[in-house]
Design an enzyme around this catalytic site. Structure first.
Site, short mmCIF file in Angstrom:
data_model
loop_
_atom_site.label_atom_id
_atom_site.label_comp_id
_atom_site.label_asym_id
_atom_site.label_seq_id
_atom_site.Cartn_x
_atom_site.Cartn_y
_atom_site.Cartn_z
N HIS A 400 0.82 -1.20 0.00
CA HIS A 400 0.00 0.00 0.00
C HIS A 400 0.85 1.25 0.00
CE1 HIS A 400 -2.64 -3.16 1.56
NE2 HIS A 400 -3.41 -2.63 0.66
N ARG A 507 -4.62 3.06 -19.37
CA ARG A 507 -4.24 1.65 -19.17
C ARG A 507 -5.19 1.05 -18.14
NH1 ARG A 507 1.43 4.08 -19.29
NH2 ARG A 507 2.52 2.97 -20.95
N ARG A 543 -7.97 1.80 -23.33
CA ARG A 543 -7.39 0.57 -23.87
C ARG A 543 -7.91 -0.62 -23.06
NH1 ARG A 543 -1.01 -0.32 -23.69
NH2 ARG A 543 -1.45 -0.71 -21.49
N GLU A 642 2.30 -2.37 -32.01
CA GLU A 642 3.42 -2.61 -31.11
C GLU A 642 4.07 -3.97 -31.35
OE1 GLU A 642 2.09 -2.27 -27.03
OE2 GLU A 642 0.22 -3.30 -27.45
N ASN A 665 6.97 1.50 -26.59
CA ASN A 665 7.64 0.72 -25.54
C ASN A 665 7.77 -0.74 -25.95
OD1 ASN A 665 7.33 3.09 -24.19
ND2 ASN A 665 5.67 2.39 -22.89
N ASP A 666 6.66 -1.30 -26.39
CA ASP A 666 6.71 -2.70 -26.81
C ASP A 666 7.28 -2.85 -28.21
OD1 ASP A 666 5.85 -4.42 -24.76
OD2 ASP A 666 3.83 -3.63 -24.94
N ARG A 676 12.27 -4.91 -22.66
CA ARG A 676 12.21 -3.50 -22.22
C ARG A 676 12.55 -3.34 -20.75
NH1 ARG A 676 5.73 -2.34 -22.89
NH2 ARG A 676 5.77 -0.98 -21.09
N CYS A 713 2.06 6.70 -28.29
CA CYS A 713 1.77 6.70 -26.86
C CYS A 713 2.81 5.96 -26.03
CB CYS A 713 0.37 6.17 -26.58
SG CYS A 713 0.15 4.50 -27.13
C1 PEP Z 1 3.68 0.64 -25.34
O1 PEP Z 1 3.90 -0.57 -25.43
O2 PEP Z 1 4.37 1.51 -25.89
C2 PEP Z 1 2.56 1.13 -24.54
C3 PEP Z 1 2.21 2.39 -24.56
O3 PEP Z 1 1.91 0.24 -23.77
P1 PEP Z 1 2.47 -0.36 -22.39
O4 PEP Z 1 3.66 0.45 -21.99
O5 PEP Z 1 1.34 -0.26 -21.44
O6 PEP Z 1 2.80 -1.76 -22.78
MG MG Z 2 2.48 -2.07 -24.89
#
Ligand code: PEP
Ligand code: MG
Length: 788
Positions: A400, A507, A543, A642, A665-666, A676, A713
């Site tokens: 928490h 998210r 999402r 992604e 990111n992915d 990552r 994003c």
């Molecule tokens: C991504 O993969 O770039 C993304 C925005 O989603 P997450 O970071 O939640 O996987």
């Molecule tokens: Mg992602």
């Protein structure tokens, strides 16, 4: 004897080619293999091989061949006093022989299948005067080599000799380096162990010791300076002893009274928490209520009183301890964390049982809170305006303390062993939650330095404040849209404070994670509605669940996978759990009545998945219509790009969706096969890798060609160097962690689109990510923009 063949273009060009080969090769065997192929080709011989002397100086081993069986490489070993190759070494001179199998030194190795050859030429390799190997040539047709050919081959042999010598030298240097690296690693391990020990038994502040430090795991970054507020005065079970001669009925009555009081207090805590934070954060007290009403729990308590004749407090102590013990041994981090809930409940019942007023934790002054752990009731009762930082001994990621720190944006570190023992009340502290270090009674000098940093941070924050209400605009007036990535409800306020234009990525797995069970449709609807209404008409992209990979739902069993990022995650889980998926989509469609909402599917890797999602939307709409519930019928639908397969299918996907969300990111991790979250491969996880840039460019063009929306994003857009490139590539809509928005707006105001385009064009020409970064940095500098 066959006539002399037409001379092959041998000599200087071959030597030059060999030099190039040497430069291009990465290791000795590769170089030798390239050389034998080149020589055999240029000399038009069936075979060229290289043998090297073994360490014993008594035998030679085949290291490279063009023409003999490749299986013989490394396997054929001969003594130097046998075979013709050995003879070249023994004699230290060129051996040129027709019909070698008739020579007394001939030795046949069946692995080489060399009985077919009628000519043998062997030229020794030397390191200074010592022979180190032989380069040999064999032909099927008998052939006399010209003196020029032999001389050219001798020069090659000389070159080969020097690369062998160099390679061996490099090898021994590398081995030495490895040894010293291993030594450095061991030294670091020893230091780490010492540090670990000193965390448990930190050095006393001695005459020369200006301050003490403790280390922990960063829960929420930032720096904070203030006195220690210790939270160690809670009522504990330690002093509860069993009593003789109790009357079980009376004890049971006392217990029932205490339980009832605790239930009422829990309802109060739930309300208080919902007011201060959110209904999601308050959901934890639902769990407490369920435990307080759990028949198993109550039966065990009364069993201890009636059957074992224990007093009510002692029975409580025993049962709570058993529960805590049971939870603590769980593999699952979420269940382990339930031990803290059990402790919280136990203490509150105990306080009511012994007639002690529930100890409300009043923080007298603002300061850094130091606690063994933060219990859910602490979250509800503590005055968070007085919490400048959080330090806990407990270190679970789901704790928490972590949730609290994150939703309030308070710097926090967890897992700080023995903190309560080692820190005195009101002792001055500096919490550097960027590096995970806590400075206890720091010297004035350190304090000054941190205060200066803190002042800089405050100044920078207020400098950026002005951007909040300004549009994101380049120097030459091109407007961009900067939206927020959000997860917890607390992110809404942060997004608004930083001037985000709606939400580019909500998210939804985060609220799912913070709970103890799947929220039902109505709960989800209220949550989504609250968010949509909170952004006053700006669009909110929701999402669907993206669990798996590194995001687990505590109450949802997912299989243990060797490779979770390539596994059962994200939309794959949703499509396999249609009920959960449909419920979420129904809630989103219902919330869509209250403002502009978009529906986004993560991890789409093929058309079938997208169509599967579309079918669920249809089912959800039909359900709602059948139930007569109001919902938004036409919600824009998008997919996250992604996964590399989605990149290749982008045009087809684009025909069936309203927008793309580029999840860098992915995408980067899948394009570059670099996890990552794994620091060991972080150098391979390069957003500026030319392959990534190409993908970005292609997707940008694809969206434009198909006339659909596109929002970046991933975290990529939070870096000015990356932003320059993305701007130059034509992207205009971004979604990011909201605190970066003012900074990026400030940066955009300094650069023109025309300049960004030129910079991006040049960057696309480069072949390495590091060169791209350097080039952009230099280019920005020529426009008077300095970025770190
Ligand atoms: C991504 O993969 O770039 C993304 C925005 O989603 P997450 O970071 O939640 O996987
Ligand atoms: Mg992602």
């Amino acid at each position: 004897m066959t006539p002399h063949r037409k001379k092959a273009p041998f000599g200087i060009t071959t030597l030059e080619d060999i030099s190039t080969l040497i430069l291009q090769s990465h290791d000795l065997d590769e170089t030798l293999n390239n050389i034998v192929s080149l020589v055999a080709r240029r000399m038009r011989t069936e075979v060229c091989s290289i043998y090297l002397l073994e360490d014993d100086h008594q035998s030679i081993r085949l290291r490279a061949t063009k023409g003999l069986s490749r299986r013989a490489i490394g396997r054929v070993v001969m003594r130097i006093d046998e075979g013709l190759t050995g003879l070249a070494i023994e004699n230290g001179r060129v051996i040129s022989i027709l019909e070698p199998n008739k020579h007394p030194r001939y030795r046949y190795f069946k692995e080489t299948r060399e009985e077919r050859f009628h000519t043998f030429l062997g030229i020794p390799l030397f390191d200074r005067r010592e022979p180190i190997g032989v380069i040999t040539i064999q032909t099927v047709e008998p052939r006399q080599f010209s003196p020029e050919e032999i001389s050219a081959l001798s020069t090659i042999a000389f070159q080969v000799s020097s690369i062998v010598v160099n390679a061996r030298l490099l090898d021994s240097i590398r081995r030495k380096e490895e040894e010293s690296n291993r030594f450095a690693r061991e030294l670091e391990m020893t230091r780490k162990n010492l540090r670990e020990q000193s965390r448990e038994e930190p050095e006393e502040a001695g005459a020369e010791q200006e301050y003490r430090t403790l280390r922990g795991t960063v829960a929420y970054p930032g720096v904070s300076i203030g006195p220690a507020n210790l939270l160690d005065e809670r009522l504990g079970f330690a002093d509860i002893l069993d009593e003789e001669g109790i009357v079980p009925e009376k004890e049971c009555e006392k217990l029932e009274g205490a339980l009832e009081k605790t239930r009422i207090q829990t309802l109060y805590l739930e309300k208080r928490m919902a007011d201060r934070f959110s209904a999601d954060d308050a959901a934890i007290f639902h769990t407490h209520l369920m435990i307080l009403e759990d028949r198993g729990f109550l039966k065990r308590l009364t069993g201890e009183i009636r059957d074992k004749q224990h007093s009510a407090p002692y029975a409580l102590k025993k049962v709570v301890a058993e529960y805590i013990e049971g939870f603590s041994r769980m593999d699952d981090a979420y269940l382990r964390e339930r031990a803290a809930d059990m402790e919280d409940i136990g203490r509150r019942i105990l306080a009511n049982l012994v007639g002690q007023k529930t100890h409300h934790l009043h923080l007298k002054n603002p300061g850094i809170l130091v606690a063994k752990e933060l219990l859910p009731s602490d979250m509800a009762t503590l005055d968070h305006t007085k919490i400048q930082g959080i330090v806990t001994e407990a270190g679970e990621k789901n704790s928490h303390a972590v949730i609290m720190a994150k939703s309030m944006g308070i710097p926090a570190i967890v897992g700080v062993k023995s903190a309560l023992k080692l820190i005195h009340p009101d002792e001055p502290l500096i919490l550097d939650a960027n590096s995970g270090t806590l400075y206890i009674s720091p010297s004035e000098q350190i304090k000054d330095e941190f205060e200066r940093l803190e002042q800089d941070r405050i100044r920078e924050t207020s400098r950026l404040e002005k951007y909040r209400d300004l549009p994101a605009r380049t120097r030459d007036g091109v407007e961009l849209t900067l939206r927020a990535n959000i997860g917890l409800i607390g992110d809404m306020a942060i997004a608004r404070r930083n001037g985000a234009v709606g939400v580019g990525l909500y998210r939804t797995e985060f609220p799912y994670m913070a709970r103890s069970d799947f929220p039902d449709r109505n709960e989800q609807y209220h949550l989504y509605r609250r968010i949509i209404e909170g952004f006053g008409g700006d669009p909110v992209t929701i999402r669907t669940l993206d669990i798996g990979g590194d995001k687990a739902l505590p109450y949802f069993t997912s299989p243990k996978e060797d490779n979770p990022f390539m596994g059962w995650r994200s939309v794959r889980v949703s499509l396999d759990h249609r009920d959960i998926f449909r419920t979420q989509i129904e809630a989103i469609l219902m919330a869509g009545v209250h403002g502009p909402v978009k529906l986004l599917f993560p991890m789409i890797s093929g058309m079938d998945e997208l169509r599967g999602c579309r079918r669920i939307i249809k089912e959800a709409s039909e359900n709602l219509a059948r139930e007569g519930i109001e919902f938004k019928e036409k919600v824009p639908v998008g997919v996250m790009i992604e996964v590399p397969s989605a990149v290749y299918l982008a045009d087809r996907l684009a025909r069936e969706v309203d927008f793309f969300a580029l999840g860098t990111n992915d995408l980067i991790q899948y394009v570059l096969a670099a996890d990552r979250n794994n620091p060991l491969v972080s150098k391979y996880y390069d957003p500026l890798h030319p392959a990534v840039l190409q993908v970005l460019k292609d997707i940008g063009q694809c969206a434009e060609r198909n006339g659909i929306g596109l929002c970046i994003c991933g975290e990529m857009a939070t870096d000015p160097i990356h932003m320059t490139l993305l701007l130059g590539l034509g992207f205009r809509e971004f979604s990011m962690a909201a605190p970066f928005i003012p900074r990026i707006k400030g940066f955009l105001g300094k650069i023109s689109l025309a300049d960004a385009r030129k910079i991006a064009e040049r960057a696309l020409e480069l072949e390495e990510g590091s060169l791209v970064r350097e080039q952009i940095r230099r280019d920005l500098l020529t426009h008077g923009i300095k970025v770190s």
